[in-house]
Design a protein around this motif. Structure first.
Motif, PDB file in Angstrom:
ATOM      1  N   THR A  91      -2.802   4.075  -9.570  1.00 46.68           N
ATOM      2  CA  THR A  91      -3.878   2.607  -8.999  1.00 46.68           C
ATOM      3  C   THR A  91      -5.013   3.035  -9.128  1.00 46.68           C
ATOM      4  O   THR A  91      -6.104   4.486  -8.604  1.00 46.68           O
ATOM      5  N   THR A  92      -6.069   2.129  -9.189  1.00 43.51           N
ATOM      6  CA  THR A  92      -7.593   2.010  -9.349  1.00 43.51           C
ATOM      7  C   THR A  92      -8.367   0.895  -8.637  1.00 43.51           C
ATOM      8  O   THR A  92      -7.396   0.018  -7.924  1.00 43.51           O
ATOM      9  N   GLN A 138      -1.675  -4.900 -11.274  1.00 41.87           N
ATOM     10  CA  GLN A 138      -1.040  -4.000 -10.228  1.00 41.87           C
ATOM     11  C   GLN A 138      -0.944  -5.051  -8.555  1.00 41.87           C
ATOM     12  O   GLN A 138       0.084  -4.707  -8.277  1.00 41.87           O
ATOM     13  N   HIS A 162      -2.385  -2.199 -15.506  1.00 43.27           N
ATOM     14  CA  HIS A 162      -1.650  -2.074 -14.925  1.00 43.27           C
ATOM     15  C   HIS A 162      -0.643  -2.197 -14.311  1.00 43.27           C
ATOM     16  O   HIS A 162       0.025  -2.937 -13.494  1.00 43.27           O
ATOM     17  N   PRO A 175      -5.720   0.628  -3.587  1.00 45.73           N
ATOM     18  CA  PRO A 175      -4.496   1.060  -3.319  1.00 45.73           C
ATOM     19  C   PRO A 175      -3.498   0.545  -3.466  1.00 45.73           C
ATOM     20  O   PRO A 175      -2.973   0.560  -2.456  1.00 45.73           O
ATOM     21  N   LYS A 230       0.867  -1.135  -0.205  1.00 40.99           N
ATOM     22  CA  LYS A 230      -0.350  -0.223   0.099  1.00 40.99           C
ATOM     23  C   LYS A 230       1.048   1.549   0.048  1.00 40.99           C
ATOM     24  O   LYS A 230       0.114   2.326  -0.647  1.00 40.99           O
ATOM     25  N   PRO A 237       5.144   0.901 -10.172  1.00 39.17           N
ATOM     26  CA  PRO A 237       4.876   1.361 -11.274  1.00 39.17           C
ATOM     27  C   PRO A 237       5.829   1.817 -12.333  1.00 39.17           C
ATOM     28  O   PRO A 237       7.238   1.995 -11.765  1.00 39.17           O
ATOM     29  N   PRO A 272       3.962   1.241  -5.024  1.00 40.65           N
ATOM     30  CA  PRO A 272       3.215   2.235  -5.352  1.00 40.65           C
ATOM     31  C   PRO A 272       4.266   3.298  -5.683  1.00 40.65           C
ATOM     32  O   PRO A 272       4.215   4.618  -6.812  1.00 40.65           O
ATOM     33  N   ARG A 328       0.188  -1.811  -5.360  1.00 37.93           N
ATOM     34  CA  ARG A 328       0.736  -2.659  -5.564  1.00 37.93           C
ATOM     35  C   ARG A 328       1.696  -3.376  -5.190  1.00 37.93           C
ATOM     36  O   ARG A 328       2.075  -3.493  -4.073  1.00 37.93           O
ATOM     37  N   TYR A 348      -2.969   9.037  -5.469  1.00 37.74           N
ATOM     38  CA  TYR A 348      -2.183   9.786  -6.234  1.00 37.74           C
ATOM     39  C   TYR A 348      -2.031  10.866  -6.655  1.00 37.74           C
ATOM     40  O   TYR A 348      -2.853  11.816  -6.894  1.00 37.74           O
ATOM     41  N   ASP A 358      -8.877   9.959 -12.081  1.00 43.32           N
ATOM     42  CA  ASP A 358      -9.431   8.107 -11.333  1.00 43.32           C
ATOM     43  C   ASP A 358     -10.883   8.706 -12.053  1.00 43.32           C
ATOM     44  O   ASP A 358     -11.070   7.785 -12.557  1.00 43.32           O
ATOM     45  N   SER A 392       2.880  -0.996 -17.066  1.00 42.47           N
ATOM     46  CA  SER A 392       2.320  -1.249 -15.808  1.00 42.47           C
ATOM     47  C   SER A 392       1.861   0.272 -14.746  1.00 42.47           C
ATOM     48  O   SER A 392       0.873  -0.253 -14.075  1.00 42.47           O
TER      49      SER A 392
END
Length: 284
Positions: A262-263, A222, A219, A266, A29, A273, A33, A268, A69, A97, A258
């Motif tokens: 994020t969406t 993700q 992503h 939250p 989290k 990224p 990211p 990765r 973000y 987003d 990638s």
């Protein structure tokens, strides 16, 4: 069960199954990211003229500003991209987003305006750009930031006396994509790059005189796990999820970025990224 609930349950189950600690949640989290990586690739083709040797294209995608973000992170991203000294910059969709809930002012414009590339800055619509009534406000923002929209059209990029084609198709999910219109009047003898937000469009693109497709949207899944891979990818990013693919007998390359933000969730995990750097090379 809706998609958000499914993802939360699936994610929780997988973390529990693999016995991952609370520290891993923190890493997924709050740490990964922001671990931006620069993915460097060399693209070779006999259709690339010598004048484009070492021509550098930087692609960034899926910032999803507003969902974990921030604009401060966007400022850092701009500095990172400028430090790579690109000849050309492309953005492959999903700026914010939720356009309908975002506080639009001139801040994004001022930040993106600082991106520098002597051969131009270009962008295409993603599904989140069209969604939430964002079509016009995102267009206005990107235009004021110095980006040119490619929406079912193409431009010729010149270097000395040589040229390549840069084309962009409208979003597959919420736009009106038209590949015939996109390539209209393009010189098919020239090296042709297609920007398409959704990577799975590559199967259709491969039937046309396209040498390179650059996409985002997925992503990279993700959230990824060893031996399992990604646990979810969105529609039109189910076949081509991350990295490089070769289609049409190797005559067309596809790179799936990638993304930055994020969406939905939250997190990765094992999916940092990234921004892509493509260096063109003339191949004898």
């Amino acid at each position: 069960m809706n998609r958000r609930t499914f993802l939360k349950k699936a994610l929780g189950s997988l973390f529990a199954l693999l016995g991952l600690s609370g520290g891993t949640f923190y890493y997924a989290k709050d740490v990964e990211p922001i671990l931006l990586r620069v993915n460097k690739n060399t693209v070779e083709s006999s259709k690339i003229a010598k004048a484009f040797d070492d021509f550098k294209i930087v692609q960034f995608s899926d910032t999803h500003i507003g969902f974990h973000y921030t604009l401060e992170q966007l400022k850092d991203l701009v500095k990172k991209i400028n430090g790579l000294q690109p000849d050309l910059i492309v953005f492959t969709g999903d700026l914010v987003d939720e356009p309908q809930n975002f506080h639009w002012d001139d801040t994004i414009i001022h930040i993106l305006k600082k991106l520098q590339a002597p051969k131009g800055k270009f962008w295409i619509y993603g599904n989140h750009d069209h969604g939430g009534y964002g079509t016009e406000v995102v267009l206005d923002t990107m235009e004021k930031a110095g980006f040119q929209l490619l929406q079912n059209n193409n431009v010729t990029i010149k270097e000395k006396n040589e040229s390549i084609i840069l084309a962009g198709i409208d979003d597959l999910m919420l736009g009106k994509p038209d590949i015939t219109k996109t390539l209209s009047q393009a010189n098919t003898n020239l090296f042709t790059i297609l920007l398409a937000h959704e990577p799975d469009f590559a199967d259709k693109a491969a039937k046309h005189p396209i040498d390179l497709q650059l996409s985002g949207h997925s992503h990279g899944g993700q959230i990824r796990f060893p031996f399992i891979g990604h646990i979810y990818s969105p529609a039109y990013a189910e076949k081509y999820v991350q990295g490089e693919y070769n289609l049409n007998g190797g005559n067309m390359q596809l790179f799936v970025n990638s993304g930055i933000g994020t969406t939905r969730l939250p997190f990765r995990f094992l999916c940092k990224p990234e921004i892509h750097v493509y260096t063109l090379k003339s191949k004898a």
